[in-house]
Design an enzyme around this catalytic site. Structure first.
Site, short mmCIF file in Angstrom:
data_model
loop_
_atom_site.label_atom_id
_atom_site.label_comp_id
_atom_site.label_asym_id
_atom_site.label_seq_id
_atom_site.Cartn_x
_atom_site.Cartn_y
_atom_site.Cartn_z
N ASP A 1 0.88 -1.11 -0.01
CA ASP A 1 0.06 -0.05 0.09
C ASP A 1 0.81 1.23 -0.11
OD1 ASP A 1 -2.30 -1.47 0.02
OD2 ASP A 1 -2.69 -1.29 2.12
N ASN B 1 -4.32 9.41 1.76
CA ASN B 1 -4.99 8.84 3.15
C ASN B 1 -5.30 9.87 4.15
OD1 ASN B 1 -4.85 6.03 2.41
ND2 ASN B 1 -3.02 5.38 3.66
N ALA C 1 -6.37 3.08 7.50
CA ALA C 1 -4.93 2.91 7.89
C ALA C 1 -4.94 3.83 9.32
CB ALA C 1 -4.26 4.00 6.81
#
Length: 286
Positions: free
Chosen positions: A66, A135, A177
């Site tokens: 990722d 993110n 995350a």
């Protein structure tokens, strides 16, 4: 079709996965352009540089985990290049393919048997500087022994004041995350929202809040002898001085992810959460 290949050389140490990918794709008539960090390390149709706009591919393959995909996704978003992740890591929330059948992957891509999913990104602005994140944007303390005091406003209205270790503004993509680890919600990637998650807030009433992604967030560092750090996808971009405000909102550009399977997010979510629930001792016992 031209594909760029961006490899994490620490994940694919001998580049065997990357070489197999290039061989399989080339055999199906796909032109492979390796990132400049692979120059003279692999044989391909050519090389691409992030500073050279003349060799842009139709699609980018990120070989790693990722983090590897995050490393190239923002650059691709600006240029409207869709990204497909090949998973060599442990989590693989963002990656779509595994390195076990590149021939089938090449056939699907050549036949356009895939969809492109748009993912919202964040833009943080402080003074004349702008920073982008796929993110999350995090405001966190520099001195680990002291709290920071943050005032959070949404569209000019006060939300809360936090005595905390930090504060996370997360996209739906980033909800699995750092935000998830800090107690934030899991959000569908199709939702038009952001998650606001305090980190170790010293208040019983502090809870994660979900807001619309068209709303602007102003975060002010109220009191701290040291500056606070601002992180964009884990990278320290600025030090925020006391009494200064950073504004965070939706970026005008969106990241483009190649998807091979419909509703793959929920299958990955179930699989990854089950994997995370296993302790190291249980993993070794299998």
């Amino acid at each position: 079709m031209r594909v760029g290949i961006y490899t994490n050389i620490f994940k694919d140490k001998n580049l065997s996965v990357t070489k197999n990918l290039i061989e399989s794709f080339s055999s199906h008539g796909i032109v492979c352009l390796a990132h400049e960090n692979l120059r003279d390390k692999v044989r391909c149709n050519g090389y691409m540089s992030e500073s050279d706009e003349g060799t842009l591919p139709d699609m980018m393959l990120a070989v790693g985990g990722d983090g590897t995909l995050l490393g190239i996704a923002k650059w691709c978003a600006v240029r409207k290049i869709p990204v497909l992740g090949v998973n060599l890591g442990k989590l693989g929330f963002l990656t779509e393919a595994e390195p076990d059948n590149f021939d089938a992957l090449a056939k699907d891509l050549a036949a356009q048997k895939y969809s492109v999913e748009k993912r919202t990104m964040l833009c943080a602005q402080w003074r004349d500087k702008r920073f982008y994140a796929l993110n999350e944007i995090v405001i966190t303390r520099r001195n680990v022994s002291k709290m920071i005091v943050l005032k959070v406003d949404i569209e000019g209205a006060p939300l809360d004041k936090h005595y905390c270790d930090g504060f996370i503004v997360s996209t739906p993509t980033g909800s699995t995350a750092y935000s998830l680890s800090a107690g934030g919600p899991v959000i569908s990637p199709t939702a038009n929202v952001f998650a606001l998650t305090p980190v170790n807030s010293h208040s019983m009433h502090s809870r994660p809040v979900v807001i619309g992604d068209d709303e602007k967030i102003d975060i002010t560092l109220l009191a701290r002898a040291d500056d606070a750090m601002v992180l964009a996808d884990g990278k320290n971009v600025i030090c925020l001085p006391e009494k200064q405000t950073i504004r965070i909102g939706k970026a005008t550009k969106r990241a483009l992810f190649v998807r091979l399977h419909k509703n793959g997010f929920y299958e990955r979510l179930l699989r990854k959460l089950n994997t995370w629930s296993i302790t190291p001792s249980e993993e070794d016992a299998k």
